[in-house]
Design an enzyme around this catalytic site. Sequence first.
Site, mmCIF file in Angstrom:
data_model
loop_
_atom_site.group_PDB
_atom_site.id
_atom_site.type_symbol
_atom_site.label_atom_id
_atom_site.label_comp_id
_atom_site.label_asym_id
_atom_site.label_seq_id
_atom_site.Cartn_x
_atom_site.Cartn_y
_atom_site.Cartn_z
ATOM 1 N N HIS A 96 3.615 15.199 11.484
ATOM 2 C CA HIS A 96 4.299 16.299 11.581
ATOM 3 C C HIS A 96 5.637 16.654 10.496
ATOM 4 O O HIS A 96 6.094 15.845 10.112
ATOM 5 C CB HIS A 96 5.307 16.221 13.099
ATOM 6 C CG HIS A 96 4.451 15.998 14.227
ATOM 7 N ND1 HIS A 96 4.210 17.104 15.020
ATOM 8 C CD2 HIS A 96 3.731 15.002 14.799
ATOM 9 C CE1 HIS A 96 3.434 16.746 16.093
ATOM 10 N NE2 HIS A 96 3.333 15.337 15.842
ATOM 11 N N THR A 147 0.707 3.408 3.164
ATOM 12 C CA THR A 147 1.449 4.691 3.095
ATOM 13 C C THR A 147 1.150 5.573 1.662
ATOM 14 O O THR A 147 1.314 6.588 1.727
ATOM 15 C CB THR A 147 3.100 4.607 3.284
ATOM 16 O OG1 THR A 147 3.320 3.731 1.968
ATOM 17 C CG2 THR A 147 3.351 3.851 4.386
ATOM 18 N N LYS A 148 0.367 4.700 0.903
ATOM 19 C CA LYS A 148 0.309 5.519 -0.755
ATOM 20 C C LYS A 148 -0.916 4.945 -0.973
ATOM 21 O O LYS A 148 -1.600 3.776 -0.478
ATOM 22 C CB LYS A 148 1.162 4.563 -1.497
ATOM 23 C CG LYS A 148 2.814 5.036 -1.323
ATOM 24 C CD LYS A 148 3.643 5.017 -2.425
ATOM 25 C CE LYS A 148 5.059 5.746 -2.482
ATOM 26 N NZ LYS A 148 5.965 4.879 -1.649
ATOM 27 N N LYS A 165 -2.546 -8.784 -5.465
ATOM 28 C CA LYS A 165 -3.064 -8.949 -6.684
ATOM 29 C C LYS A 165 -4.131 -8.058 -6.913
ATOM 30 O O LYS A 165 -4.407 -7.145 -6.034
ATOM 31 C CB LYS A 165 -3.647 -10.483 -6.301
ATOM 32 C CG LYS A 165 -4.746 -10.558 -5.138
ATOM 33 C CD LYS A 165 -4.940 -12.059 -5.389
ATOM 34 C CE LYS A 165 -5.416 -12.734 -4.071
ATOM 35 N NZ LYS A 165 -5.802 -14.147 -4.010
#
Length: 177
Positions: A96, A147-148, A165
Amino acid sequence: MSLNPGRLFMINKMVRALPGTRMFGLKRKLLAFAGARLGANVRIMGLKVMGPFDLQVGDNTFIGEDTFLVGAIDSRIKIGRDCDISSRVTIVTGTHELNPEGEKMAGEGFGKDIVIGNGVWIGIGSIILGGVTIGNRAIIGAGSVVTKDVPDYCVVAGNPAKIIKKYDNVLKIWEKA
Ligand SMILES: CC(C)(COP(=O)(O)OP(=O)(O)OC[C@H]1O[C@@H](n2cnc3c(N)ncnc32)[C@H](O)[C@@H]1OP(=O)(O)O)[C@@H](O)C(=O)NCCC(=O)NCCS
């Protein structure tokens, strides 16, 4: 092509009623009837799919028990081939707008595509958020919140997931982050 939420309602119940380790062909047919594009030999134990998004899963990918795929309209979850998605993994394209001046902090909803490469292993209980691309042969540690983007051949873990690693595909060695 988007999933049909009306068909998904029944198909989710049917897939979850089937035995986890068998009847993979029937589960594929049921999900294809709801609009999913599943490759050959996709083996699904038990999952719930929610929302009118575009779902594509490549050949030979395994999806564990109680996995939850949820997508906003006009978004896409693309999972590559030869992946192992463990149990209780959540893959969610929806989010949202942050809405501090409105009645609700969760403002207008929208989706961000998720793309998972080939040969990826996602550990149990992980959450993959919208907008993320996971590279080929990456590993997501158990319980991670991704999140990335994750580069190819990297192992990430934690919340938020960080690289722990990386496999050097030329030297054939693991390098610690
Ligand atoms: C990510 C994983 C593959 C890494 O395994 P590994 O290469 O043997 O890694 P190590 O155990 O050497 O751990 C390396 C570091 O990462 C940390 N770490 C490993 N897995 C982690 C996780 N899931 N979350 C947070 N940190 C983690 C370790 O604590 C260690 O930290 P340190 O260097 O500070 O001591 C493994 O820990 C994992 O999560 N496997 C998934 C298990 C699973 O989901 N099973 C279900 C069946 S499919």
